[in-house]
Structures are given as C-alpha cells and as structure tokens.
Write a protein that holds these residues in place. Structure first.
Motif, PDB file in Angstrom:
ATOM      1  N   ALA A  49       0.842  -1.208   0.000  1.00 35.76           N
ATOM      2  CA  ALA A  49       0.000   0.000   0.000  1.00 35.76           C
ATOM      3  C   ALA A  49       0.874   1.254   0.000  1.00 35.76           C
ATOM      4  CB  ALA A  49      -0.934  -0.008   1.209  1.00 35.76           C
ATOM      5  N   TRP A  50       1.947   1.205   0.769  1.00 40.65           N
ATOM      6  CA  TRP A  50       2.810   2.397   0.866  1.00 40.65           C
ATOM      7  C   TRP A  50       3.622   2.605  -0.411  1.00 40.65           C
ATOM      8  CZ3 TRP A  50       6.661   5.751   0.953  1.00 40.65           C
ATOM      9  CH2 TRP A  50       7.994   5.366   1.153  1.00 40.65           C
ATOM     10  N   HIS A  51       4.155   1.532  -0.998  1.00 39.39           N
ATOM     11  CA  HIS A  51       4.941   1.708  -2.236  1.00 39.39           C
ATOM     12  C   HIS A  51       4.060   2.098  -3.423  1.00 39.39           C
ATOM     13  CE1 HIS A  51       9.074  -0.205  -1.250  1.00 39.39           C
ATOM     14  NE2 HIS A  51       8.572   0.424  -0.201  1.00 39.39           N
ATOM     15  N   ALA A 173       5.848   2.562  11.246  1.00 45.03           N
ATOM     16  CA  ALA A 173       5.353   1.340  10.601  1.00 45.03           C
ATOM     17  C   ALA A 173       6.440   0.285  10.501  1.00 45.03           C
ATOM     18  CB  ALA A 173       4.791   1.648   9.215  1.00 45.03           C
ATOM     19  N   HIS A 174       7.695   0.671  10.696  1.00 49.24           N
ATOM     20  CA  HIS A 174       8.757  -0.335  10.724  1.00 49.24           C
ATOM     21  C   HIS A 174       8.731  -1.170  12.000  1.00 49.24           C
ATOM     22  CE1 HIS A 174      11.477   1.248   7.222  1.00 49.24           C
ATOM     23  NE2 HIS A 174      10.443   0.538   6.805  1.00 49.24           N
ATOM     24  N   ALA A 175       7.721  -0.980  12.841  1.00 53.56           N
ATOM     25  CA  ALA A 175       7.451  -1.978  13.895  1.00 53.56           C
ATOM     26  C   ALA A 175       7.038  -3.287  13.243  1.00 53.56           C
ATOM     27  CB  ALA A 175       6.351  -1.488  14.826  1.00 53.56           C
ATOM     28  N   CYS A 179      13.335  -7.142   7.063  1.00 53.47           N
ATOM     29  CA  CYS A 179      14.099  -7.024   5.824  1.00 53.47           C
ATOM     30  C   CYS A 179      14.542  -8.419   5.396  1.00 53.47           C
ATOM     31  CB  CYS A 179      15.325  -6.147   6.051  1.00 53.47           C
ATOM     32  SG  CYS A 179      14.901  -4.448   6.456  1.00 53.47           S
ATOM     33  N   HIS A 180      14.609  -8.600   4.077  1.00 56.21           N
ATOM     34  CA  HIS A 180      14.977  -9.893   3.487  1.00 56.21           C
ATOM     35  C   HIS A 180      16.196  -9.688   2.590  1.00 56.21           C
ATOM     36  CE1 HIS A 180      10.612  -9.805   4.204  1.00 56.21           C
ATOM     37  NE2 HIS A 180      10.672 -11.126   4.393  1.00 56.21           N
ATOM     38  N   THR A 181      17.210 -10.511   2.761  1.00 60.44           N
ATOM     39  CA  THR A 181      18.438 -10.341   1.958  1.00 60.44           C
ATOM     40  C   THR A 181      18.154 -10.502   0.465  1.00 60.44           C
ATOM     41  OG1 THR A 181      18.934 -12.644   2.412  1.00 60.44           O
ATOM     42  CG2 THR A 181      20.112 -11.003   3.731  1.00 60.44           C
ATOM     43  N   ARG A 183      15.524  -9.495  -1.054  1.00 58.97           N
ATOM     44  CA  ARG A 183      14.668  -8.406  -1.553  1.00 58.97           C
ATOM     45  C   ARG A 183      15.451  -7.099  -1.550  1.00 58.97           C
ATOM     46  NH1 ARG A 183       8.749 -10.127   1.082  1.00 58.97           N
ATOM     47  NH2 ARG A 183       8.707 -12.163   0.037  1.00 58.97           N
ATOM     48  N   SER A 184      15.759  -6.610  -0.337  1.00 63.13           N
ATOM     49  CA  SER A 184      16.455  -5.322  -0.226  1.00 63.13           C
ATOM     50  C   SER A 184      17.951  -5.498  -0.002  1.00 63.13           C
ATOM     51  CB  SER A 184      15.879  -4.536   0.950  1.00 63.13           C
ATOM     52  OG  SER A 184      16.039  -5.287   2.139  1.00 63.13           O
ATOM     53  N   GLY A 185      18.361  -6.695   0.417  1.00 66.49           N
ATOM     54  CA  GLY A 185      19.760  -6.908   0.782  1.00 66.49           C
ATOM     55  C   GLY A 185      19.982  -6.766   2.279  1.00 66.49           C
TER      56      GLY A 185
HETATM   57 FE1  HIF Z   1       9.829   0.399   4.763  1.00 66.30          FE
HETATM   58  N1  HIF Z   1      11.314  -0.852   4.259  1.00 66.30           N
HETATM   59  N2  HIF Z   1      10.992   1.995   4.290  1.00 66.30           N
HETATM   60  N3  HIF Z   1       8.284   1.646   5.203  1.00 66.30           N
HETATM   61  N4  HIF Z   1       8.669  -1.216   5.151  1.00 66.30           N
HETATM   62  C1  HIF Z   1      11.295  -2.221   4.299  1.00 66.30           C
HETATM   63  C2  HIF Z   1      10.278  -3.009   4.761  1.00 66.30           C
HETATM   64  C3  HIF Z   1       9.074  -2.523   5.209  1.00 66.30           C
HETATM   65  C4  HIF Z   1      12.284   1.950   3.858  1.00 66.30           C
HETATM   66  C5  HIF Z   1      13.010   0.819   3.549  1.00 66.30           C
HETATM   67  C6  HIF Z   1      12.547  -0.474   3.763  1.00 66.30           C
HETATM   68  C7  HIF Z   1       8.361   3.006   5.194  1.00 66.30           C
HETATM   69  C8  HIF Z   1       9.451   3.771   4.939  1.00 66.30           C
HETATM   70  C9  HIF Z   1      10.664   3.297   4.506  1.00 66.30           C
HETATM   71  C10 HIF Z   1       7.388  -1.170   5.638  1.00 66.30           C
HETATM   72  C11 HIF Z   1       6.610  -0.039   5.750  1.00 66.30           C
HETATM   73  C12 HIF Z   1       7.056   1.259   5.562  1.00 66.30           C
HETATM   74  C13 HIF Z   1      12.537  -2.735   3.830  1.00 66.30           C
HETATM   75  C14 HIF Z   1      12.893  -4.205   3.715  1.00 66.30           C
HETATM   76  C15 HIF Z   1      13.323  -1.657   3.505  1.00 66.30           C
HETATM   77  C16 HIF Z   1      14.745  -1.691   2.954  1.00 66.30           C
HETATM   78  C17 HIF Z   1      12.299  -4.823   2.446  1.00 66.30           C
HETATM   79  C18 HIF Z   1      12.617  -6.290   2.373  1.00 66.30           C
HETATM   80  O1  HIF Z   1      13.824  -6.618   2.337  1.00 66.30           O
HETATM   81  O2  HIF Z   1      11.685  -7.107   2.391  1.00 66.30           O
HETATM   82  C19 HIF Z   1      12.805   3.297   3.796  1.00 66.30           C
HETATM   83  C20 HIF Z   1      14.203   3.681   3.351  1.00 66.30           C
HETATM   84  C21 HIF Z   1      11.817   4.136   4.208  1.00 66.30           C
HETATM   85  C22 HIF Z   1      11.868   5.654   4.363  1.00 66.30           C
HETATM   86  C23 HIF Z   1      12.413   6.048   5.675  1.00 66.30           C
HETATM   87  C24 HIF Z   1       7.041   3.612   5.667  1.00 66.30           C
HETATM   88  C25 HIF Z   1       7.242   4.243   6.995  1.00 66.30           C
HETATM   89  C26 HIF Z   1       7.959   3.311   7.890  1.00 66.30           C
HETATM   90  C27 HIF Z   1       6.395   4.706   4.792  1.00 66.30           C
HETATM   91  C28 HIF Z   1       6.214   2.401   5.788  1.00 66.30           C
HETATM   92  O3  HIF Z   1       4.983   2.363   6.101  1.00 66.30           O
HETATM   93  C29 HIF Z   1       6.982  -2.493   6.047  1.00 66.30           C
HETATM   94  C30 HIF Z   1       5.652  -2.859   6.695  1.00 66.30           C
HETATM   95  C31 HIF Z   1       8.038  -3.341   5.769  1.00 66.30           C
HETATM   96  C32 HIF Z   1       8.121  -4.836   6.043  1.00 66.30           C
HETATM   97  C33 HIF Z   1       7.794  -5.636   4.816  1.00 66.30           C
HETATM   98  C34 HIF Z   1       7.866  -7.125   5.054  1.00 66.30           C
HETATM   99  O4  HIF Z   1       7.841  -7.852   4.051  1.00 66.30           O
HETATM  100  O5  HIF Z   1       7.939  -7.583   6.184  1.00 66.30           O
END
Ligand code: HIF
Length: 290
Positions: A49-51, A173-175, A179-181, A183-185
């Motif tokens: 949704a975010w991407h 939201a990063h609660a 990260c997956h090696t 996917r993103s490394g």
């Molecule tokens: Fe993420 N994010 N995000 N992100 N993100 C990853 C995974 C998730 C950034 C980088 C990454 C947001 C901002 C940023 C989620 C939600 C949000 C990963 C790992 C990376 C590298 C991907 C993988 O390897 O699978 C960066 C640089 C951001 C700007 C600061 C948002 C705010 C936090 C907008 C947001 O909502 C979620 C959820 C995941 C986990 C996905 C999963 O498959 O578990």
C-alpha cells in the motif's frame, strides 16, 4: 451477463457495506494464510500500500495510489519494489471475488486492513481510485533508499508533501515486518513482535544501543542486547537529526499519541493524488475482526 456486477437496474454502485465485505475477506485470508514469513502477510500488505502511494510527486501530480501501475513492468521491477509480488498475488483471489473493486482501491484498503488487524489504530479509508495503464508507471527512484540519511528522507517525503513530524510518525510502521536479503539486501526484523503494530520501533530506537552490524551485506545496525534486531541507516537518521528526534521521543513515550498521529498521516499517504468523490468526513471506518 453484466460486467462488474451491473444489473438491469443500472451499474452496481458499491456501498460502505460492500467495502466492509472486502475488508472481511482480506482479514479472513490474513488469518488463514499463516505459513508465510513471521506468520502473516500483514506487513508486506502494508508495504505494498505504501509503495503504491509513495511515488506521488506534488509538483506534477503524478504517481500515488491512483493507478496501481505497479501491476506492470517497469514499475514492478524497480529495485525498491522487490518482493511485493507476494503481496499482489495474495490479493488476487480477493480481486476475483470482488471484481468491481479496482486494484488501486484494493491495495490501499488492504494496507489499512492489515494495520487494523495487526492491532494498530483505525485507518479511515475512502474509495475512488481508478486503475491506469502501463504508460502511467512512475520513473524509478521515487521511493526512498534505506542506505541514506535525513536529507534524503526530507527530499523524498517532502516531495509527497509531508513535514518532519509526519515523516517520523510514518516511520513507526517499521514496527511491522522485516528485511529480506533476497529483496532489499538488508536482514532481520526491527523488533521481537513483527506482526504486532506498536510503538516498539521508537522505544527501541531510544532505549537500545545500536552498533554497526559486522557482515558482508549493506550497512545496517544491530542491537547490543541480543544482536537479532535491526535498524536501517534511514531509521538511525531519525535519532541523529535534531528536527526528527523530539518526535521519536514523544512516540517512544506515548503509544496513544503515536497511534493517533500515525493514523492521520497514513490516511494522508494512501490518498495522495486521488481525485475523490467521497468527502473526507465520509471516510469509512472499517470494523476490525474480534
Ligand atoms: Fe519500509 N522498508 N521503508 N516503510 N517497510 C522495508 C520493509 C518494510 C524503507 C526501507 C525499507 C516506510 C518507509 C521506509 C514497511 C513499511 C514502511 C525494507 C525491507 C526496507 C529496505 C524490504 C525487504 O527486504 O523485504 C525506507 C528507506 C523508508 C523511508 C524512511 C514507511 C514508513 C515506515 C512509509 C512504511 O509504512 C513495512 C511494513 C516493511 C516490512 C515488509 C515485510 O515484508 O515484512
């Protein structure tokens, strides 16, 4: 045979109750499909949704969730979108069950659903997105690069129209997820409960000691206590930057404040660039599962 649920009485016009049924179907599928990652597709649905939304450019009015152009290459192949096919495929049976909903409405509704089902705040939502053709794909480079710092965060989220406080709130939201090696490394989860929405991301940023992870992969940080959690360079930038840090501290201290401010800004994210008919005050608040 009538297309998209149209009937002899006229075109099918879905009501809030119809969208609630879509919500329930997504929630049900989330509850059933636990054999994935940490036990839930919820985090990757939030990322989808975010991407889909985060490509928005306020100057040109291009990008954003309206269009669901990530269905197509080249956007689906952009490095930042690696792994999101899992989320798109997860939603296809729902799209087949409710053919009248657009992909762009379904993806954003599902992100709101995932946050609510994982214990987060209500994410009021409204319909109105139309799917666009491949020509509307956004150029690569609109989504953030995790290897960078606060200037990059401000460039990317400023382009969408967010201020410092909103950028920090979003980052909570990063609660969720990891990260997956492949996917993103990068590698690992941000906290011990990656399928529960909470303010843990901020608490750990403030209270834990973080050091450079020693490995051959890209620069990331690891917690001193257990060496199992991770922070990205962009995550660490939130406590290094004077404009961001006070908000990190506020959210670390007060989960209610975080939930409220996160909800407002996530709603805003999912709506960037969408020409709605439904007024903001008429947004739907979906009932979460028991
Ligand atoms: Fe993420 N994010 N995000 N992100 N993100 C990853 C995974 C998730 C950034 C980088 C990454 C947001 C901002 C940023 C989620 C939600 C949000 C990963 C790992 C990376 C590298 C991907 C993988 O390897 O699978 C960066 C640089 C951001 C700007 C600061 C948002 C705010 C936090 C907008 C947001 O909502 C979620 C959820 C995941 C986990 C996905 C999963 O498959 O578990």
């Amino acid at each position: 045979f009538y297309l998209n649920g149209a009937s002899p009485k006229g075109p099918f016009v879905p009501t809030q109750a119809d969208y609630q049924k879509v919500y329930e179907a997504v929630a049900q599928r989330l509850a059933n499909e636990t054999d994935y990652d940490d036990g839930s597709y919820g985090p990757v649905l939030v990322r989808l949704a975010w991407h889909a939304s985060g490509t928005y450019d306020k100057e040109t009015g291009t990008g954003g969730s309206n269009g669901a152009t990530m269905r197509f290459a080249p956007e689906s192949d952009h490095g930042a979108n690696a792994g999101l096919k899992a989320a798109r495929d997860f939603l296809e049976p729902i799209k087949a069950q409710f053919p009248w909903i657009t992909h762009s409405d379904l993806w954003t509704l599902s992100g709101a659903c995932a946050i609510q089902e994982l214990g987060g705040p209500s994410i009021p939502w409204r319909p109105g997105r139309q799917d666009k053709e491949v020509a509307a794909c956004t150029p690569d480079g609109r989504l953030p690069d995790a290897a960078q710092g606060s200037r990059h965060i401000r460039d990317i989220f400023g382009r969408m129209g967010f201020d410092d406080r909103e950028m920090v709130a979003l980052c909570g939201a990063h609660a969720l997820g990891r990260c997956h090696t492949d996917r993103s490394g990068f590698d690992g989860p941000w906290n011990f409960s990656p399928t529960v929405f909470s303010n843990e991301f901020f608490r750990l940023l403030v209270e834990e000691k973080w050091s450079h992870k020693k490995w051959n992969g890209p620069t990331q940080f690891t917690d001193k206590t257990t060496s199992t959690l991770m922070m990205l360079p962009t995550d660490m930038a939130l406590v290094k930057d004077k404009g961001f840090k006070p908000h990190v501290e506020r959210y670390a201290k007060d989960s209610d404040v975080f939930f409220k401010e996160f909800s407002d800004v996530f709603v805003k994210l999912l709506e960037l660039g969408v020409p709605f008919q439904v007024k903001p005050e008429d947004r739907f608040v979906f009932k979460a599962s028991e």
